[in-house]
Each structure stands twice: as C-alpha cells, then as structure tokens.
Design a protein around this motif. Structure first.
Motif, short mmCIF file in Angstrom:
data_model
loop_
_atom_site.label_atom_id
_atom_site.label_comp_id
_atom_site.label_asym_id
_atom_site.label_seq_id
_atom_site.Cartn_x
_atom_site.Cartn_y
_atom_site.Cartn_z
N ASP A 10 46.16 37.78 39.13
CA ASP A 10 44.80 38.00 39.61
C ASP A 10 43.91 37.35 38.55
OD1 ASP A 10 42.49 39.28 40.77
OD2 ASP A 10 42.63 40.77 39.18
N ASP A 12 40.06 37.92 37.96
CA ASP A 12 39.03 38.77 37.39
C ASP A 12 39.60 40.09 36.89
OD1 ASP A 12 36.72 40.17 36.92
OD2 ASP A 12 36.33 40.55 39.02
N GLY A 13 39.55 40.32 35.59
CA GLY A 13 40.08 41.57 35.02
C GLY A 13 41.48 41.41 34.45
N GLU A 170 47.70 42.65 38.21
CA GLU A 170 46.41 43.06 38.77
C GLU A 170 45.72 44.13 37.94
OE1 GLU A 170 44.02 43.16 40.95
OE2 GLU A 170 44.62 41.62 42.37
N ASP A 171 44.39 44.13 37.97
CA ASP A 171 43.65 45.20 37.29
C ASP A 171 43.05 46.19 38.29
OD1 ASP A 171 41.80 43.20 38.20
OD2 ASP A 171 40.26 44.35 37.14
MG MG Z 1 40.84 41.71 39.49
#
Ligand code: MG
Ligand code: B16
Length: 217
Positions: A10, A12-13, A170-171
């Motif tokens: 992923d 973002d994050g 993933e975040d």
């Molecule tokens: Mg994310």
C-alpha cells in the motif's frame, strides 16, 4: 506459503505518510463547508477512495449536494492535496522502507503497488522509488475500492503470481481486509487491535525485515 513470490505494498501509511496531507486537504474542505472534522474521524477515511471519503464527510453535515457539486468538491480537495505533495521527496520515505524494498528486490521477489490513490504515480516518482516497483495498479481502473480485494488481485495478476504466494502490506483496516479477501498473507503496520485481521502486525515500518517476514510465513 510454499514460496514468497511477491510483495504488494500500500502507499499511503506504509511507504510514506501522505495521510497527513490527505487529512489537511480534507480538513480545509470540511471547514469551508462547516462540517466538523478531526483526526479521529480522518482515521475512518484511510484507504478509502476520494469519492467514498467525500461521501462520509458530507454525511456528517446537513446540506445536500448534487452530483456535479460533489465532483467539484472532490476536485477542490484534490487540487489542495496536489499542492501539498509538491514538496515530497526521498526524505519522506517512512523509516526502514527503502532498505526493505531494496532487500526484497535484490532477493528476486516481485513487487507491486496497490494504492487507492490516483496520485500514486506522482508520489512514487517524487520519492524516487519507481525502480523498486515492478508494477503499479492504476487506481482509475479499479472499480471497487478497499476493503474489496480488487486492487490487490490486479497487482498479483499484473505480476503473474498466484495471490496465495503474495504478501500484502497495509496500514488501514479496510486495506488489511482487502488483502485477506484476496487470499494473501497480510502484514499490518500500526495498532494491533485495529489491524487484528492481519497475520503479522508491526507497530511501525522500522520493524520490516525480509528475514523476519520469511520466519513468519
Ligand atoms: Mg494506506
Ligand atoms: P486520491 P492508499 C489512499 O491511499 C489513501 O489512504 C486515502 O486516504 C485516499 O483517499 C485514497 O488513497 C485516494 O487518494 O485522492 O489521491 O486518489 O492508502 O490506498 O495508498
């Protein structure tokens, strides 16, 4: 897992914290519309597409907006977001991420990006990591956003790898659900309780290591 064939990230994050810029851009829009908006509400938007995020924000207010107005509001947020990400550079990679991505690439494992962001290509170019990704799923071609597994399945397909041989990182809770529904091994970055569906949760990206990951599989 028989053999780890691909790592799907992923953005973002996980790779960089654009979440902060999404937050600031949504906050500006929400304030203009006199809709209450804070960091805790923003947590619910992580991993969601732009239109889905806007829907959630507008549902907090009382005004009704036509489809044309909604589109204009989404564009407004995006213009603000794009101006905020102008300054992004390699310094904005999260701790340990570059090292880990390099380790994975050098081990001959395929790599992909499964981001819901239509700005993902701009961001990875600014971060100077395009060469560390074998494929990038174009969010504009994804019909169903996370928690639907489509974006992760598309990445695996583009890499010609079976989902069961992939690790997704993933975040966001919705993102971990997407990875698990895709039939992949899920690494969650963040809070253990929030990401309880993940197979392995690490508190932050500095704990990413290929050796540790292989032990866990
Ligand atoms: Mg994310
Ligand atoms: P854009 P990810 C997601 O990226 C963000 O987490 C989410 O907050 C954002 O709304 C979404 O991208 C869409 O972004 O407006 O740039 O198309 O976590 O899937 O990398």
């Amino acid at each position: 897992m028989a053999k780890l064939q691909a790592v799907i990230y992923d953005l973002d994050g996980v790779i960089t914290d654009t979440a902060e810029y999404h937050y600031l851009a949504w906050k500006t829009l929400a304030e203009e519309l006199h809709i209450p908006f804070d960091r805790s509400f923003n947590e619910q938007l992580k991993g969601l597409s732009r239109v889905d995020s806007l829907e959630k924000i507008l549902a907090e207010g009382t005004e009704q907006y036509s489809p044309t107005e909604r589109q204009r509001l989404a564009e407004k947020k995006n213009d603000h977001y794009k101006s905020l990400i102008q300054e992004i550079g390699p310094k904005d990679l999260l701790p340990g991420v570059y090292q880990f991505m390099l380790e994975v690439k050098e081990a001959g494992i395929k790599t992909g990006l499964a981001s819901a962001s239509k700005n993902a290509r701009t961001v990875i170019e600014k971060l100077e990591i395009t060469h560390l990704l074998d494929t990038v799923v174009d969010a504009a071609t994804v019909e169903r956003g996370k928690p639907d597994p489509e974006v992760f399945l598309k990445a695996a397909q583009q890499l010609h790898v079976e989902p069961s041989q992939c690790v997704g990182i993933e975040d966001a809770k919705s993102g971990v659900t997407a990875i698990k529904s895709a039939g992949m091994y899920a690494v969650g970055v963040g809070d253990e309780q929030n990401l309880s569906e993940a197979d392995w949760v690490i508190s932050d990206t500095s704990h990413l290591s290929l050796d540790r990951l292989k032990e866990k599989l």
